[in-house]
Motif scaffolding. Structure first.
Motif, PDB file in Angstrom:
ATOM      1  N   ASN A  19       0.831  -1.206   0.000  1.00 45.24           N
ATOM      2  CA  ASN A  19       0.000   0.000   0.000  1.00 45.24           C
ATOM      3  C   ASN A  19       0.864   1.253   0.000  1.00 45.24           C
ATOM      4  OD1 ASN A  19      -2.746  -1.297   0.604  1.00 45.24           O
ATOM      5  ND2 ASN A  19      -1.465  -2.080   2.261  1.00 45.24           N
ATOM      6  N   PRO A  20       0.455   2.295  -0.721  1.00 41.79           N
ATOM      7  CA  PRO A  20       1.178   3.564  -0.638  1.00 41.79           C
ATOM      8  C   PRO A  20       1.002   4.198   0.732  1.00 41.79           C
ATOM      9  CG  PRO A  20      -0.843   3.834  -1.898  1.00 41.79           C
ATOM     10  CD  PRO A  20      -0.699   2.362  -1.631  1.00 41.79           C
ATOM     11  N   TYR A  21       1.843   5.161   1.035  1.00 39.83           N
ATOM     12  CA  TYR A  21       1.809   5.932   2.280  1.00 39.83           C
ATOM     13  C   TYR A  21       2.327   5.156   3.490  1.00 39.83           C
ATOM     14  CZ  TYR A  21      -0.929   9.309  -0.372  1.00 39.83           C
ATOM     15  OH  TYR A  21      -1.351  10.205  -1.324  1.00 39.83           O
ATOM     16  N   PHE A  22       2.843   3.952   3.294  1.00 39.49           N
ATOM     17  CA  PHE A  22       3.441   3.201   4.389  1.00 39.49           C
ATOM     18  C   PHE A  22       4.907   2.935   4.057  1.00 39.49           C
ATOM     19  CE2 PHE A  22      -1.045   2.278   4.937  1.00 39.49           C
ATOM     20  CZ  PHE A  22      -1.206   2.340   6.309  1.00 39.49           C
ATOM     21  N   THR A  23       5.782   3.128   5.035  1.00 38.85           N
ATOM     22  CA  THR A  23       7.208   2.942   4.809  1.00 38.85           C
ATOM     23  C   THR A  23       7.609   1.478   4.956  1.00 38.85           C
ATOM     24  OG1 THR A  23       7.812   3.192   7.136  1.00 38.85           O
ATOM     25  CG2 THR A  23       7.615   5.222   5.820  1.00 38.85           C
ATOM     26  N   THR A  24       8.851   1.179   4.562  1.00 39.01           N
ATOM     27  CA  THR A  24       9.357  -0.183   4.766  1.00 39.01           C
ATOM     28  C   THR A  24       9.644  -0.446   6.243  1.00 39.01           C
ATOM     29  OG1 THR A  24      11.559   0.614   4.115  1.00 39.01           O
ATOM     30  CG2 THR A  24      10.269  -0.563   2.450  1.00 39.01           C
ATOM     31  N   ASP A  25       9.836   0.605   7.060  1.00 43.99           N
ATOM     32  CA  ASP A  25       9.927   0.405   8.510  1.00 43.99           C
ATOM     33  C   ASP A  25       8.625  -0.192   9.038  1.00 43.99           C
ATOM     34  OD1 ASP A  25      12.492   1.340   8.821  1.00 43.99           O
ATOM     35  OD2 ASP A  25      11.908   3.325   9.549  1.00 43.99           O
ATOM     36  N   LYS A  66      10.780  12.237  21.529  1.00 43.23           N
ATOM     37  CA  LYS A  66      12.024  12.957  21.232  1.00 43.23           C
ATOM     38  C   LYS A  66      12.431  12.860  19.760  1.00 43.23           C
ATOM     39  CE  LYS A  66      13.933  12.612  25.907  1.00 43.23           C
ATOM     40  NZ  LYS A  66      15.099  12.170  26.733  1.00 43.23           N
ATOM     41  N   HIS A  67      11.611  12.176  18.955  1.00 43.59           N
ATOM     42  CA  HIS A  67      11.906  12.037  17.529  1.00 43.59           C
ATOM     43  C   HIS A  67      13.335  11.522  17.324  1.00 43.59           C
ATOM     44  CE1 HIS A  67       8.165  14.188  16.694  1.00 43.59           C
ATOM     45  NE2 HIS A  67       8.556  15.107  17.559  1.00 43.59           N
ATOM     46  N   LEU A  68      13.653  10.394  17.948  1.00 46.77           N
ATOM     47  CA  LEU A  68      15.019   9.896  17.956  1.00 46.77           C
ATOM     48  C   LEU A  68      15.437   9.210  16.652  1.00 46.77           C
ATOM     49  CD1 LEU A  68      15.261   8.512  21.609  1.00 46.77           C
ATOM     50  CD2 LEU A  68      16.170  10.655  20.685  1.00 46.77           C
ATOM     51  N   GLY A  69      14.513   9.071  15.726  1.00 45.13           N
ATOM     52  CA  GLY A  69      14.891   8.543  14.416  1.00 45.13           C
ATOM     53  C   GLY A  69      15.135   7.057  14.378  1.00 45.13           C
ATOM     54  N   VAL A  70      14.569   6.321  15.329  1.00 43.13           N
ATOM     55  CA  VAL A  70      14.723   4.868  15.340  1.00 43.13           C
ATOM     56  C   VAL A  70      14.056   4.280  14.101  1.00 43.13           C
ATOM     57  CG1 VAL A  70      14.187   2.755  16.598  1.00 43.13           C
ATOM     58  CG2 VAL A  70      14.720   4.846  17.862  1.00 43.13           C
ATOM     59  N   MET A  71      12.779   4.545  13.962  1.00 41.96           N
ATOM     60  CA  MET A  71      11.950   4.170  12.819  1.00 41.96           C
ATOM     61  C   MET A  71      10.881   5.257  12.710  1.00 41.96           C
ATOM     62  SD  MET A  71      11.291   0.056  13.140  1.00 41.96           S
ATOM     63  CE  MET A  71      12.328  -1.112  12.253  1.00 41.96           C
ATOM     64  N   ASP A  72      10.026   5.161  11.722  1.00 48.19           N
ATOM     65  CA  ASP A  72       8.963   6.161  11.657  1.00 48.19           C
ATOM     66  C   ASP A  72       7.935   5.894  12.755  1.00 48.19           C
ATOM     67  OD1 ASP A  72       6.418   4.793  10.519  1.00 48.19           O
ATOM     68  OD2 ASP A  72       8.004   4.106   9.185  1.00 48.19           O
ATOM     69  N   ALA A  73       7.121   6.888  13.036  1.00 47.09           N
ATOM     70  CA  ALA A  73       6.212   6.824  14.182  1.00 47.09           C
ATOM     71  C   ALA A  73       5.226   5.661  14.088  1.00 47.09           C
ATOM     72  CB  ALA A  73       5.455   8.147  14.306  1.00 47.09           C
ATOM     73  N   THR A  74       4.737   5.369  12.894  1.00 45.01           N
ATOM     74  CA  THR A  74       3.779   4.270  12.739  1.00 45.01           C
ATOM     75  C   THR A  74       4.417   2.937  13.103  1.00 45.01           C
ATOM     76  OG1 THR A  74       2.698   5.470  10.944  1.00 45.01           O
ATOM     77  CG2 THR A  74       2.207   3.121  11.126  1.00 45.01           C
ATOM     78  N   ALA A  75       5.670   2.738  12.675  1.00 48.44           N
ATOM     79  CA  ALA A  75       6.371   1.490  12.969  1.00 48.44           C
ATOM     80  C   ALA A  75       6.617   1.341  14.469  1.00 48.44           C
ATOM     81  CB  ALA A  75       7.692   1.439  12.206  1.00 48.44           C
ATOM     82  N   ILE A  76       7.038   2.428  15.122  1.00 43.30           N
ATOM     83  CA  ILE A  76       7.307   2.356  16.560  1.00 43.30           C
ATOM     84  C   ILE A  76       6.016   2.097  17.327  1.00 43.30           C
ATOM     85  CG2 ILE A  76       8.116   3.656  18.571  1.00 43.30           C
ATOM     86  CD1 ILE A  76      10.001   5.172  16.689  1.00 43.30           C
TER      87      ILE A  76
END
Length: 250
Positions: A147-153, A202-212
């Motif tokens: 699906n579009p709008y979803f990352t590989t994370d 803290k937006h630590l850049g682990v993965m995108d927010a949806t994945a976390i």
């Protein structure tokens, strides 16, 4: 069940029996600015084989940013859905390259795509994928969620939950999660552990927010480590090495 019929598990001392490895498409570029570096792909395949040799069942998701990034295409005026589908096709190319490298090392592999393309790879069927893992085949999940709008994370976290993985391993250029970019700031602090909520706040850049959030809702640990460290992936499975664990407790 007799002892002879039991499925062999991982070697003693190995913490996880089934894991998801998420790497970016950029990780396959090596020192190039674009595309695939065969030597880099071969080196990562050797890292995966070293863990596979421990008896660990491995899933993989590889991004497509080394070939095409949907969000970047969208920013340049391309329609977002079309751009995202192009990015999904790029992940299939990367998955096929990794499959070739792994099978040259004697590791049986299946590329499983969320977008059906039967002459190239298998369609995603959960029960079939689980059976591949039980047979010790590495499963490389391609085309994101389909699906579009979803990352590989997000795709990696989704598939990890569906496959019953015990952790998501996020291979990066640095040996964990930092409070700021360690390549730019000498005083950057590395976290040993961090909670899902702190990573989001803290937006630590682990993965995108949806994945976390998906990992948090299913209590799935995320382990961030350096893919550039030789033997690092195997070392963590054996309880060694430097990394950051993202979980509920932090």
């Amino acid at each position: 069940m007799s002892s002879a019929s039991k499925k062999p598990g991982p070697e003693p001392g190995v913490k996880y029996a089934r894991v998801m490895l998420k790497i970016s498409g950029e990780a396959l570029m090596g020192d190039q600015g674009y595309g695939l570096n065969p030597r880099t792909v071969a080196r990562i395949a050797e890292e995966v084989k070293a863990v596979h040799d421990l008896g660990v069942e491995i899933c993989m998701v590889i991004g497509g940013g080394n070939i095409f990034r949907g969000l970047a295409g969208s920013a340049q005026g391309m329609e977002r859905t079309t751009a995202d589908y192009m990015g999904m096709l790029a992940t299939v190319m990367n998955a096929l390259a990794m499959q070739s490298a792994l099978e040259s090392l004697g590791v049986f592999t299946r590329v499983i795509s969320a977008i059906p393309m039967d002459q190239v790879c298998e369609p995603y069927i959960r029960r079939r994928a689980v059976r591949h893992l039980e047979k010790k085949r590495v499963c490389i999940f391609a085309a994101g969620t389909g699906n579009p709008y979803f990352t590989t994370d997000t795709a990696a976290t989704l598939r990890a939950n569906e496959m019953g993985c015990q952790a998501v391993f996020k291979g990066t250029k640095v040996d964990g999660v930092y409070d700021k970019d360690p390549k730019k700031h000498s005083d950057a602090k590395r976290y040993e552990k961090v909670s899902y909520d702190e990573a989001l706040e803290k937006h630590l850049g682990v993965m995108d927010a949806t994945a976390i959030a998906l990992a948090r809702d299913n209590d799935l640990p995320i382990i961030v480590f350096s893919l550039d460290e030789p033997g690092g992936f195997r070392g963590i499975l054996a309880g060694e090495g430097t990394y950051t664990t993202v979980n509920a407790k932090g």
